[in-house]
Design a protein around this motif. Structure first.
Motif, short mmCIF file in Angstrom:
data_model
loop_
_atom_site.label_atom_id
_atom_site.label_comp_id
_atom_site.label_asym_id
_atom_site.label_seq_id
_atom_site.Cartn_x
_atom_site.Cartn_y
_atom_site.Cartn_z
N ASP A 56 4.82 3.07 0.82
CA ASP A 56 3.93 2.25 -0.01
C ASP A 56 2.47 2.54 0.32
OD1 ASP A 56 6.03 0.91 -1.30
OD2 ASP A 56 6.02 -0.73 0.15
N ARG A 57 2.15 2.58 1.60
CA ARG A 57 0.77 2.81 2.02
C ARG A 57 0.28 4.19 1.58
NH1 ARG A 57 2.35 -0.78 6.01
NH2 ARG A 57 3.36 0.74 7.35
N LEU A 117 0.09 -5.22 -5.89
CA LEU A 117 -0.75 -4.27 -6.63
C LEU A 117 -1.18 -4.98 -7.90
CD1 LEU A 117 -1.91 -1.41 -6.98
CD2 LEU A 117 0.27 -0.74 -7.98
N LEU A 165 -0.26 4.06 -2.22
CA LEU A 165 -1.49 3.35 -2.53
C LEU A 165 -2.72 4.18 -2.20
CD1 LEU A 165 -0.58 -0.26 -1.38
CD2 LEU A 165 -0.88 0.55 -3.72
#
Length: 148
Positions: free
Chosen positions: A15-16, A57, A19
């Motif tokens: 996820d990081r 998000l 992003l």
């Protein structure tokens, strides 16, 4: 949100990384993101869907360089609140579209607001509107000239 509040999303390494890629290029195609991350397109899409649904998000936006926005007046306003009315004051400040962001802070000031307007007349009106909000005890505003 109401009583059906969603659980807070817990970011993992994928996820990081996803992003970070999106913050560099929010318009990158799913296939390109999947290729860079060495995962399938459906994995990327599922991750994005889950982060959007949970509210982790908020969406995708175009960012414009500050120096491309000619004619804009930018300022920072430090705000001191009386009593225990921070939530009420923040709610009222959010109603003013000229306040781009409001931050809670520590130290002498309780809040810091980022102001962006097109004219000095709008700037003056915005300052007056903020100062009329109940429980704002004091404020100090500095215009921003050049980013260095």
């Amino acid at each position: 949100m109401d009583s059906d509040k969603l659980d807070k999303h817990s970011f993992d390494d994928l996820d990081r990384r996803l992003l970070a890629l999106l913050m560099r290029d929010g318009r990158a195609p799913i296939a390109k993101l999947a290729d860079i991350l060495s995962v399938s397109r459906s994995t990327v899409q599922n991750r994005l869907d889950r982060m959007l649904q949970s509210g982790a998000l908020l969406g995708f936006t175009a960012r414009v360089r500050e120096d491309y926005e000619d004619g804009q007046i930018n300022a920072i306003m430090m705000i001191k609140i009386s009593g225990k009315s921070t939530t009420q004051v923040i709610t009222n400040l959010r109603r003013l579209p000229e306040l781009r962001r409001v931050h809670t802070t520590s130290g002498k000031w309780d809040l810091v607001a980022e102001i962006r307007v097109a004219t000095l007349a709008e700037f003056d009106r915005t300052l007056r509107e903020v100062r009329q909000i109940d429980n704002i005890h004091d404020s100090e505003t500095s215009m921003l000239f050049t980013s260095v």
